[in-house]
Design an enzyme around this catalytic site. Sequence first.
Site, PDB file in Angstrom:
ATOM      1  N   GLU A  46       5.703  33.274  28.869  1.00 64.57           N
ATOM      2  CA  GLU A  46       7.017  32.874  28.365  1.00 64.57           C
ATOM      3  C   GLU A  46       7.357  33.675  27.106  1.00 64.57           C
ATOM      4  O   GLU A  46       6.463  34.108  26.366  1.00 64.57           O
ATOM      5  CB  GLU A  46       6.989  31.371  28.035  1.00 64.57           C
ATOM      6  CG  GLU A  46       8.304  30.849  27.476  1.00 64.57           C
ATOM      7  CD  GLU A  46       8.423  29.332  27.504  1.00 64.57           C
ATOM      8  OE1 GLU A  46       7.404  28.647  27.727  1.00 64.57           O
ATOM      9  OE2 GLU A  46       9.546  28.837  27.298  1.00 64.57           O
ATOM     10  N   ASN A 192      13.880  24.932  35.038  1.00 68.64           N
ATOM     11  CA  ASN A 192      12.577  24.492  34.528  1.00 68.64           C
ATOM     12  C   ASN A 192      12.777  23.199  33.749  1.00 68.64           C
ATOM     13  O   ASN A 192      13.687  23.111  32.920  1.00 68.64           O
ATOM     14  CB  ASN A 192      12.001  25.553  33.584  1.00 68.64           C
ATOM     15  CG  ASN A 192      10.813  25.025  32.784  1.00 68.64           C
ATOM     16  OD1 ASN A 192       9.715  24.853  33.326  1.00 68.64           O
ATOM     17  ND2 ASN A 192      11.025  24.751  31.499  1.00 68.64           N
ATOM     18  N   GLU A 193      11.946  22.237  34.015  1.00 72.58           N
ATOM     19  CA  GLU A 193      12.020  20.941  33.304  1.00 72.58           C
ATOM     20  C   GLU A 193      13.486  20.530  33.135  1.00 72.58           C
ATOM     21  O   GLU A 193      13.955  20.257  32.028  1.00 72.58           O
ATOM     22  CB  GLU A 193      11.268  21.014  31.964  1.00 72.58           C
ATOM     23  CG  GLU A 193       9.783  21.271  32.157  1.00 72.58           C
ATOM     24  CD  GLU A 193       8.904  21.027  30.936  1.00 72.58           C
ATOM     25  OE1 GLU A 193       9.415  20.830  29.821  1.00 72.58           O
ATOM     26  OE2 GLU A 193       7.667  21.022  31.118  1.00 72.58           O
ATOM     27  N   TYR A 259       0.078  18.476  31.204  1.00 77.89           N
ATOM     28  CA  TYR A 259      -0.667  19.019  30.061  1.00 77.89           C
ATOM     29  C   TYR A 259      -1.760  18.056  29.629  1.00 77.89           C
ATOM     30  O   TYR A 259      -1.574  16.828  29.669  1.00 77.89           O
ATOM     31  CB  TYR A 259       0.271  19.295  28.881  1.00 77.89           C
ATOM     32  CG  TYR A 259       1.073  20.573  29.056  1.00 77.89           C
ATOM     33  CD1 TYR A 259       0.482  21.807  28.820  1.00 77.89           C
ATOM     34  CD2 TYR A 259       2.397  20.539  29.482  1.00 77.89           C
ATOM     35  CE1 TYR A 259       1.197  22.993  28.986  1.00 77.89           C
ATOM     36  CE2 TYR A 259       3.125  21.724  29.647  1.00 77.89           C
ATOM     37  CZ  TYR A 259       2.509  22.943  29.397  1.00 77.89           C
ATOM     38  OH  TYR A 259       3.214  24.120  29.566  1.00 77.89           O
ATOM     39  N   GLU A 315       2.831  24.527  35.379  1.00 78.20           N
ATOM     40  CA  GLU A 315       2.420  24.514  33.969  1.00 78.20           C
ATOM     41  C   GLU A 315       1.299  23.492  33.840  1.00 78.20           C
ATOM     42  O   GLU A 315       1.477  22.322  34.200  1.00 78.20           O
ATOM     43  CB  GLU A 315       3.580  24.124  33.033  1.00 78.20           C
ATOM     44  CG  GLU A 315       4.591  25.229  32.852  1.00 78.20           C
ATOM     45  CD  GLU A 315       5.665  24.923  31.824  1.00 78.20           C
ATOM     46  OE1 GLU A 315       5.382  24.192  30.845  1.00 78.20           O
ATOM     47  OE2 GLU A 315       6.790  25.407  32.016  1.00 78.20           O
ATOM     48  N   GLN A 364      -0.713  29.385  28.571  1.00 79.17           N
ATOM     49  CA  GLN A 364      -0.043  30.553  29.072  1.00 79.17           C
ATOM     50  C   GLN A 364      -0.990  31.748  29.003  1.00 79.17           C
ATOM     51  O   GLN A 364      -2.063  31.642  28.425  1.00 79.17           O
ATOM     52  CB  GLN A 364       1.211  30.813  28.257  1.00 79.17           C
ATOM     53  CG  GLN A 364       2.209  29.652  28.346  1.00 79.17           C
ATOM     54  CD  GLN A 364       3.598  29.976  27.786  1.00 79.17           C
ATOM     55  OE1 GLN A 364       3.876  31.104  27.359  1.00 79.17           O
ATOM     56  NE2 GLN A 364       4.467  28.990  27.774  1.00 79.17           N
TER      57      GLN A 364
HETATM   58  O1  AHR Z   1       4.469  25.950  27.892  1.00 81.56           O
HETATM   59  C1  AHR Z   1       5.247  25.540  26.817  1.00 81.56           C
HETATM   60  C2  AHR Z   1       6.429  24.677  27.233  1.00 81.56           C
HETATM   61  O2  AHR Z   1       5.980  23.479  27.774  1.00 81.56           O
HETATM   62  C3  AHR Z   1       7.323  25.243  28.303  1.00 81.56           C
HETATM   63  O3  AHR Z   1       8.265  26.111  27.801  1.00 81.56           O
HETATM   64  C4  AHR Z   1       7.985  24.025  28.848  1.00 81.56           C
HETATM   65  O4  AHR Z   1       8.371  24.179  30.189  1.00 81.56           O
HETATM   66  C5  AHR Z   1       6.950  22.932  28.637  1.00 81.56           C
HETATM   67  O5  AHR Z   1       7.505  21.816  28.071  1.00 81.56           O
END
Ligand code: AHR
Length: 513
Positions: A46, A192-193, A259, A315, A364
């Site tokens: 990103e 995205n999101e 996450y 992600e 990432q």
């Molecule tokens: O990976 C960092 C961020 O986390 C990304 O930009 C977003 O899609 C997520 O909230």
Amino acid sequence: MRALFMALTALICSVTVTAQPIEVHVSDRATNQPTIAPEIYGQFAEHLGSCIYGGLWVGEDSEIPNEAGYRTDVLEALKALQVPVLRWPGGCFADEYHWRDGIGPKENRPRMVNSNWGGTVEDNSFGTHEFLNLCEKLGCEPYISGNVGSGSVEELAKWVEYMTAEDGPMAEERKKNGREKPWKVKYLGVGNESWGCGGSMRPEYYSDLYRRYATYCRNFDGNRLYKIASGASDYDFNWTEVLLKQIGHQMHGLSLHYYTVKGWQGSKGSATEFTTDDYYWTLGKALEIEPVIRRHIALMDSVDPEQRIGLLVDEWGTWFDVEPGTNPGHLYQQNTMRDAMVAALTFNVFHRYADRISMANIAQIANVLQSMVLTRGEEMVLTPTYHAFWLYRPHQGATYVPTQCSAPERKVTPTRSVPEVSVTASRDKEGKLHLSLVNPELEKEAKLVLSFDALQPKQVSGTMLQADAIDAYNDFGKNANRVGILPFKGAKITRTGIELTLPAASIVTLEIE
Ligand code: AHR
């Protein structure tokens, strides 16, 4: 006297119990097993902090050694990892990215403020050509994340045409910008999101928008788009349910973000300074991805029993506090053996759902969150997570082989536990069996006895990732190689299979013939 006798008996029993080897059975005869999509080992880049600028890209005029602007050291490291797919340009950034700003002569490209990530001003020197050419250099599939939040259907449709059409006005423009042949772009993320940074939408509204984007993003000249709907974050099962009902028939894939993070408010904990409890908590949270995946898959199964729609965990990874003194908006964190454990345990989960999971992209690739490489000026280090990816390479594109493991579980919270040993296996195209074994226990080695349905092992070799401490990491300067791959010579072929001892806090991949 009786008390002493009881105490001695209890001690002897406990010694006997812990000395009992863990049994792992490998069902190498199992048929109709899925292929582990190589894309499960995908990456995500990103425009965030120094992921692109400084991490992957330094520009042709940089003093840092580079190949056409791409850092040579990072390029070589990534080539060795066999990156199957790379997602770009975001993340949250994607929904504010206007691709036209990143094409044409560099001196004419407008600058932009990266409002999502620290307000950093970028010069757009890394754009569509630079990204797609990088994918060609790495030999990986590009995954374009399109702007739905602040863009238009026309903008994304034209981007697809620019990249993939042989002829026509967009192709002419591309040719003028130095690229004659179209690229092949398979993966297209429609936002995205979209429930959050990608437009704060309701799933019903997003679904209607998705229909418009999916209609006008066309297949040009043999390029076949695989359209991915912007999916849920971890426990938002309603988002998945609504999307499947409304647009299931129009999507090829549905994404999911998960996450390993303590929470979104306050401190997320340090990446390098943590207690034993923090360590097990982190592994427990990482492993909670499994019930989350299972529930999203159950929803998919109910509308798509033929498994036409792929689940893309596009992600995932650990999210800690940024390193002291760095920009909070740049998400720069160190990476220890704990992160490598998270990666390996997560791969073992992904493999179990290989029939549905068609891609996963760790967040990432460089200098952001759980990254593969960290750079500082002209220095670069490979992270323990990089080495975990390297260790698991043989599973890419291999056939999943089920295993059963008798390891007990360690309870880490009232609802979460971590197995004392976690195993995954696959058979590659040459017929070689690979087993990856994780011992997350910090103080206990694990004696294992492996048995097979049919295989009589003739040869076994291994590689291992283990460090002198669980919080060990690779730093710039003299500690650049503190954590790395070691040979593993502890596996012995026996009459009934294989015996081995996994050192505490280690990850081993065995190759068995
Ligand atoms: O990976 C960092 C961020 O986390 C990304 O930009 C977003 O899609 C997520 O909230």
